[in-house]
Write an enzyme that holds these catalytic residues in place. Structure first.
Site, PDB file in Angstrom:
ATOM      1  N   GLY A 233      30.995  28.794  37.062  1.00  0.00           N
ATOM      2  CA  GLY A 233      30.753  28.430  38.466  1.00  0.00           C
ATOM      3  C   GLY A 233      32.025  28.354  39.279  1.00  0.00           C
ATOM      4  O   GLY A 233      32.151  27.523  40.181  1.00  0.00           O
TER       5      GLY A 233
ATOM      6  N   CYS B 151      29.022  36.853  43.990  1.00  0.00           N
ATOM      7  CA  CYS B 151      28.738  35.417  43.997  1.00  0.00           C
ATOM      8  C   CYS B 151      27.678  35.106  45.036  1.00  0.00           C
ATOM      9  O   CYS B 151      27.428  35.881  45.947  1.00  0.00           O
ATOM     10  CB  CYS B 151      29.977  34.571  44.209  1.00  0.00           C
TER      11      CYS B 151
ATOM     12  N   ASN C   8      35.735  39.412  44.805  1.00  0.00           N
ATOM     13  CA  ASN C   8      34.572  39.140  43.966  1.00  0.00           C
ATOM     14  C   ASN C   8      33.378  38.870  44.881  1.00  0.00           C
ATOM     15  O   ASN C   8      33.250  37.781  45.430  1.00  0.00           O
ATOM     16  CB  ASN C   8      34.888  37.933  43.068  1.00  0.00           C
TER      17      ASN C   8
ATOM     18  N   GLY D  61      34.293  45.281  31.008  1.00  0.00           N
ATOM     19  CA  GLY D  61      32.998  45.032  30.397  1.00  0.00           C
ATOM     20  C   GLY D  61      33.075  45.341  28.916  1.00  0.00           C
ATOM     21  O   GLY D  61      32.925  46.480  28.499  1.00  0.00           O
TER      22      GLY D  61
ATOM     23  N   THR E 172      36.425  38.755  27.922  1.00  0.00           N
ATOM     24  CA  THR E 172      35.905  38.035  26.757  1.00  0.00           C
ATOM     25  C   THR E 172      36.717  38.281  25.485  1.00  0.00           C
ATOM     26  O   THR E 172      36.863  37.373  24.660  1.00  0.00           O
ATOM     27  CB  THR E 172      34.427  38.450  26.550  1.00  0.00           C
TER      28      THR E 172
HETATM   29  C1  LIG Z   1      34.270  32.683  31.286  1.00  0.00           C
HETATM   30  C2  LIG Z   1      34.279  33.777  32.300  1.00  0.00           C
HETATM   31  C3  LIG Z   1      34.700  33.512  33.602  1.00  0.00           C
HETATM   32  C4  LIG Z   1      34.702  34.498  34.577  1.00  0.00           C
HETATM   33  N1  LIG Z   1      35.143  34.224  35.832  1.00  0.00           N
HETATM   34  C5  LIG Z   1      35.200  35.225  36.761  1.00  0.00           C
HETATM   35  C6  LIG Z   1      35.728  34.986  38.044  1.00  0.00           C
HETATM   36  O1  LIG Z   1      36.186  33.901  38.362  1.00  0.00           O
HETATM   37  N2  LIG Z   1      35.723  36.016  38.933  1.00  0.00           N
HETATM   38  C7  LIG Z   1      35.259  37.254  38.625  1.00  0.00           C
HETATM   39  O2  LIG Z   1      35.305  38.158  39.467  1.00  0.00           O
HETATM   40  N3  LIG Z   1      34.771  37.514  37.398  1.00  0.00           N
HETATM   41  C8  LIG Z   1      34.724  36.536  36.458  1.00  0.00           C
HETATM   42  N4  LIG Z   1      34.245  36.803  35.194  1.00  0.00           N
HETATM   43  C9  LIG Z   1      33.804  38.168  34.884  1.00  0.00           C
HETATM   44  C10 LIG Z   1      34.942  38.952  34.201  1.00  0.00           C
HETATM   45  O3  LIG Z   1      36.050  39.068  35.043  1.00  0.00           O
HETATM   46  C11 LIG Z   1      34.464  40.341  33.779  1.00  0.00           C
HETATM   47  O4  LIG Z   1      34.037  41.066  34.918  1.00  0.00           O
HETATM   48  C12 LIG Z   1      33.299  40.303  32.810  1.00  0.00           C
HETATM   49  O5  LIG Z   1      33.411  39.190  31.941  1.00  0.00           O
HETATM   50  C13 LIG Z   1      33.183  41.572  31.956  1.00  0.00           C
HETATM   51  O6  LIG Z   1      34.343  41.796  31.184  1.00  0.00           O
HETATM   52  P1  LIG Z   1      34.499  41.320  29.644  1.00  0.00           P
HETATM   53  O7  LIG Z   1      33.290  41.800  28.922  1.00  0.00           O
HETATM   54  O8  LIG Z   1      35.772  41.940  29.194  1.00  0.00           O
HETATM   55  O9  LIG Z   1      34.553  39.827  29.657  1.00  0.00           O
HETATM   56  C14 LIG Z   1      34.246  35.800  34.232  1.00  0.00           C
HETATM   57  C15 LIG Z   1      33.826  36.074  32.927  1.00  0.00           C
HETATM   58  C16 LIG Z   1      33.839  35.081  31.960  1.00  0.00           C
HETATM   59  C17 LIG Z   1      33.369  35.416  30.582  1.00  0.00           C
END
Ligand SMILES: Cc1cc2nc3c(=O)[nH]c(=O)nc-3n(C[C@H](O)[C@H](O)[C@H](O)COP(=O)(O)O)c2cc1C
Ligand SMILES: Cc1cc2nc3c(=O)[nH]c(=O)nc-3n(C[C@H](O)[C@H](O)[C@H](O)COP(=O)(O)OP(=O)(O)OC[C@H]3O[C@@H](n4cnc5c(N)ncnc54)[C@H](O)[C@@H]3O)c2cc1C
Ligand SMILES: Cc1cc2nc3c(=O)[nH]c(=O)nc-3n(C[C@H](O)[C@H](O)[C@H](O)COP(=O)(O)OP(=O)(O)OC[C@H]3O[C@@H](n4cnc5c(N)ncnc54)[C@H](O)[C@@H]3O)c2cc1C
Ligand SMILES: Cc1cc2nc3c(=O)[nH]c(=O)nc-3n(C[C@H](O)[C@H](O)[C@H](O)COP(=O)(O)O)c2cc1C
Ligand code: FES
Ligand code: FES
Lengths: 310, 284, 310, 284
Positions: free
Chosen positions: C72, C130, C127, C246, C269
């Protein structure tokens, strides 16, 4: 005695575990591992009007906790299906949910006329997650109007004989809106979810791995998406029965979907990893439900929503 | 059309032995009734990766040898190349561990009722199912010439005792590190002409099988090919493993190599069709 | 010598491996494991105008090959961010891509004014995945009009100083349509993909596991969805640079996204599972590219599309 | 605000020993420099499931004991409950296998500079970090009363030699199968009153810690609690492991238990807040 039976509209099944369309062959292949009567029902692979050879190979790519497929609805067409597959399933006393798929709105109407009033057929799953050749290949269930048109055409041709279930794609901005549309168009229930559109690139050929480039993602990887879709739709349309599916490989997984709102559970990809997955899931789900004090399966359906109703 | 192998069962198979042999692992599994039911050309499908595996699909492996031990059950042997994640996991299993296995699956090599002169051609681990086949053919009085090819010497799988049942054994390697320098298909014509071969059995990569079919066509020989398409289920329910195959009715259908194969009549397979559906395919 | 540098619009980075927003803390936490200058850039967690405590716990659920989160957007707000986080990152000589997030169209404009012309800031990630509090919590990037409005407001307040990247949600019927919309509204590039909406139900409490019920799915499970989205958008808008993300956990994964069309790769992640994941990915990707005969990283970007251009 | 443990490093830790003890596994890992850097209360984060694992997040385990062996590196010991998939995988590791480990992580228990009368309260495997703490406290001349609770006897982890450093040891079980019938919190008041305890250290489930805080409040004692929230990264980058914590400036913030914890001042934690954000939280 635990009562495992479930209702899908006017149909009552002895248990809620069914196969997923396209993931159980013609039934024969699985019947080698367990009698088909053990299933709540067998969901046949989506049948089209004409025979179809499907997509070119490669049609498959494994992905983390999932797989992509682009089978492309290979199948014998409705004539051969009614002549060969259905009688064999009837001979096994299997309960049958027939899945139909069309390339045009009119296809759905024609197919619906062919699958009316067939002994042992307890439901029709209308796969509208397929490309509409009349509309630039747009998937029927991705647009409210085409989703509605396909279902209306089936409804008009099927009376109240058996319930019809609209099978929706999760690849939409608002699945609840599509669900409302098809229910208004006459669907008795919903089947959620079809595969999620994905792609794998082969890092050796440096091209998309599937001949068709994109394919449908299934398996445990998509389970959280399925649970979310089922939960959202159940919250919006609490009276509409849902056949839930997406990454169910254990009784625990099935329970998640049931608590979210599924009245029956389709098992697809898990069968590829384990031919007896459906039987394992059936046993495990029953144990989990009895451990939690449920006497009737149906009491668990949508139980995760109980907060809202307080 | 399809020929479900009605002997297939699912079992928990215990690793009896696991030894590295050249580029491969020779693995012996105790499998109860599956050993008695296995025929040369059949394969098994094994779940890989363990309890919290991200690999959701089974992996297919040809049965190298099977020994029925009567009431004590039986064992099957596999020859596995540690290739990707699944096969690496399998080749890392220790004695006494168990794996979830389904088998025997698929069609088997057809055995001639009369003594005929046969050539058995294997590419890489594709040699595995040929040794059991050779024994049976030999017992029927057939002449058995074996040709094994691979990219290099370490990738030839040819156990010493496997040579017992063959009349001749030719090795080819792409890099010349063992036997003849070149491809199996290049060695083939000579052997056919020298021995008057009547029947070819083959197992290996698709490109090799296709090249063999051309030679079979040229000499007008029957060619039973064990086709290896990428499989998701191994039991006929997913439709991922298909090749275009001309049926006895002359119609081409996208046929499952796990049920209508892996052993198929090479003359009926529409080779080199990956990436497209051949014209005239039923329903296309 | 392999040339690893990449271009994101007017910005050139020494290598294409960057962190994913929200997955690298303030930078300090990772700098313990490697110097931040090793990164192409650090993408900061999405900052909002005001301090935000985020969602209640539980905020996390592990899923097969992935995880759900509902953090959040917890964060200190723009004032504290500019006063504390940015100077520290500058002191490390890190290249910074600032991620901003708003609850209203006006928020985006205000944030854009605050992040103009900051030393070491080489890009702005907007971003827009949201909830829009002014529109029933609908996600900005899920509707063409709100997506456009948010980006227009950023564009108007940021000249040509640094490129701006619109970060899109994959939870839409047609991601290409949204991509076109934001590019027309002035985005220099795109960041694809944000998390996929999902839910996990705790089979013991029999309620959604996250306090917030739904959460964002990330990790290898969604990689095929990311590859597909990047490939589709690259095919439609071949000149627009894409920051891809992703489920990237290895050099091979990164290569898939690069071949699909990503000019930079965000790692999220995977860092949770391995604090040095970004360094491993950076090394592995370089090896894979040189093995395949590439002299310049940029030549591999979108290479899987080469069929089409013949 | 946050207190990154600057000693944390990533290493490949080899399993030196892995023994089942009651409901737990006692695991010894060789970890180079981490042993010397570890303080009681610190934890490690371990990657689980192996090469093709579907488990993408690390698992946190408290350091039970650490022994620095100088140039030979050092070992740490863990006490692990085979609970879910990750911990079951870890407890199935054999001697000589390696695991990917990051540590030491998080805050450690504060050690009083003067001899004070301490109570150490552990729930289940929560006793693990308390034994190392007890040794240090004893060495400082502190009185150490230990109270260990669990649902049943098998879930009490209390090695014989661990009792060396304690003045008294009280066991409680929910089912009465060992020691007192009841919860640790019920035993606590009596011990505090008998011994005039001044300081409580605790480690265990959140509900237990909360109950202890109530007692600490009643007797006006300092309470250092090791808080266990579900963690995705263990290193402070994901924000999943937060609890509302009142800072020294009086402001409540959602604070990371992996960095501002696991050891936190119990009086500052806003307990029982799962599922909601307490009013007055910064930014809420
Ligand atoms: C714990 C967590 C927090 C995240 N916070 C944000 C954020 O603040 N802003 C944003 O644009 N994306 C946020 N994301 C999305 C990631 O930047 C990314 O787009 C998404 O997790 C896919 O990439 P990944 O599979 O490598 O995690 C968040 C993802 C995770 C898992
Ligand atoms: C009928 C049959 C018999 C086989 N017999 C043997 C044998 O005796 N010894 C042996 O070492 N291998 C054999 N193979 C090949 C073996 O199944 C694959 O190499 C194996 O599936 C690769 O799994 P992986 O996880 O190691 O590789 P990965 O490349 O990680 O596999 C990823 C996916 O691709 C599929 N796949 C990849 N390569 C192949 C391939 N060449 N053929 C089919 N599917 C593939 C896998 O099923 C899996 O879904 C056989 C395959 C078939 C179809
Ligand atoms: C600081 C700290 C110290 C710990 N010390 C120990 C110890 O010494 N011995 C021990 O046996 N266990 C300890 N735990 C708990 C241990 O980390 C979890 O039981 C373990 O992560 C569960 O993993 P799993 O895959 O077996 O279970 P699963 O239930 O399958 O885990 C699924 C997910 O939930 C999370 N999770 C589940 N239960 C917990 C829990 N109770 N606490 C935190 N996260 C959880 C996991 O991280 C994982 O992401 C500690 C946890 C923390 C935070
Ligand atoms: C190989 C394969 C073929 C499929 N064929 C069909 C089909 O013919 N009709 C259909 O409605 N869904 C089809 N599906 C989708 C499944 O029925 C199911 O909705 C989806 O795979 C999610 O469930 P799962 O994760 O249990 O597989 C197919 C899925 C797979 C993997
Ligand atoms: S592998 Fe599934 S049908 Fe052949
Ligand atoms: S576990 Fe990731 S921030 Fe604490």
């Amino acid at each position: 005695m635990f009562n495992y039976s479930t209702s899908l509209g006017s149909t009552v099944l002895p248990n809620p575990i069914v196969t997923a369309s396209g993931c159980a062959g013609s039934g024969k292949e699985l019947s080698q591992f367990f009698p088909l009567t053990e299933l709540g029902a067998i969901v046949t692979k989506s049948i089209m009007l004409k025979p179809r050879s499907g997509r070119a190979t490669p049609r498959m790519a494994e992905t983390p906790s999932g797989m992509l497929n682009s089978i492309g609805l290979q199948g014998p067409g409705i004539d051969s299906f009614l002549e060969n597959d259905i009688p064999w399933l009837q001979s096994q006393s299997a309960r049958i949910i027939v899945s139909i798929a069309g390339e045009s709105v009119e296809d759905y109407a024609s197919l619906a006329r062919r699958v009316r009033n067939i002994p042992n057929v307890v439901g029709i799953e209308v796969n509208i997650s397929c490309p509409n050749v009349e509309n630039r290949g747009m998937v029927f269930s991705c647009q409210p109007d085409t989703a509605r048109a396909a279902i209306e055409n089936v409804r008009r041709n099927i009376g109240g004989e058996v319930p019809i279930f609209a099978k929706l794609s999760p690849d939409v901005t608002d699945i609840v809106a599509i669900a409302r549309e098809v229910v208004n168009a006459g669907a008795d229930g919903l089947a959620l979810i079809n595969t999620v559109l994905g792609m794998v690139i082969d890092v050796n050929t440096m091209r998309p791995k599937l001949a068709q480039k994109t394919g449908g993602l299934s398996g445990p990887a998509i389970r959280p998406i399925a649970v979310r879709a089922i939960y959202q739709v159940r919250a919006a349309l609490p009276k509409i029965p849902i056949i839930g599916m997406g990454g169910v490989a254990s009784g625990k997984d099935a329970l998640e979907l049931v608590l979210a709102g599924a009245s029956a559970i389709s098992v697809g990809t898990a069968t590829f990893g384990n031919p007896t997955a459906v039987m394992k899931i059936k046993q495990e789900l029953e144990s989990l439900l009895t451990e939690r004090g449920f006497d009737n399966f149906v009491d668990a359906v949508g139980f995760a929503h109980r907060m809202e109703s307080l | 059309m399809s020929a479900i192998n009605s002997r297939a069962v699912q079992c928990s198979a215990q690793v009896v032995s696991n030894k590295k042999v050249g580029a491969y692992h020779h693995i012996i599994l105790s499998v109860d009734s599956i050993a008695a039911a296995a025929r040369p050309g059949n394969f098994v499908a094994i779940a890989v990766g363990g309890a919290s595996s991200s690999l959701v699909l089974r992996r297919a492996f040809a049965i190298y040898r099977a020994a029925d031990k009567g009431s004590a059950g039986g064992v099957i042997e596999l020859v596995v190349a540690p290739h990707g994640e699944g096969s690496k996991w399998l080749t890392a299993r220790q004695v006494h561990e168990t794996v979830d296995l389904v088998g025997p699956l698929g069609t088997s090599f057809g055995i001639p009722t009369e003594p005929v002169r046969c050539i058995l051609v294997g590419g890489g681990y594709g040699s595995a199912p040929l040794f059991g086949l050779a024994e049976i053919l030999k017992a029927r009085g057939c002449r058995v010439d074996m040709v094994l090819g691979a990219s290099s010497a370490g990738k030839i799988y040819a156990p010493l005792d496997g040579k017992r049942s063959v009349s001749s054994m030719t090795i080819t390697t792409d890099d010349g590190s063992a036997g003849m320098h070149g491809r199996v298909s290049e060695a083939l014509s000579q052997i056919i002409e020298e021995n008057g071969s009547e029947l070819i059995y083959s197992c290996g990569p698709m490109a090799m099988l296709e090249a063999i079919q051309e030679i079979a066509d040229k000499y007008n020989l029957v060619h039973q090919a064990s086709v290896e398409e990428s499989m998701a289920c191994g039991i006929g329910v997913c439709m991922t493993c298909v090749v275009p195959l001309r049926g006895s009715d002359g119609v081409i259908r996208m046929s499952r190599t796990c049920i209508d194969g892996p052993v198929m009549d090479g003359a009926n397979v529409i080779w080199n069709s990956r990436g497209s559906i051949p014209e005239g395919t039923w329903g296309a």
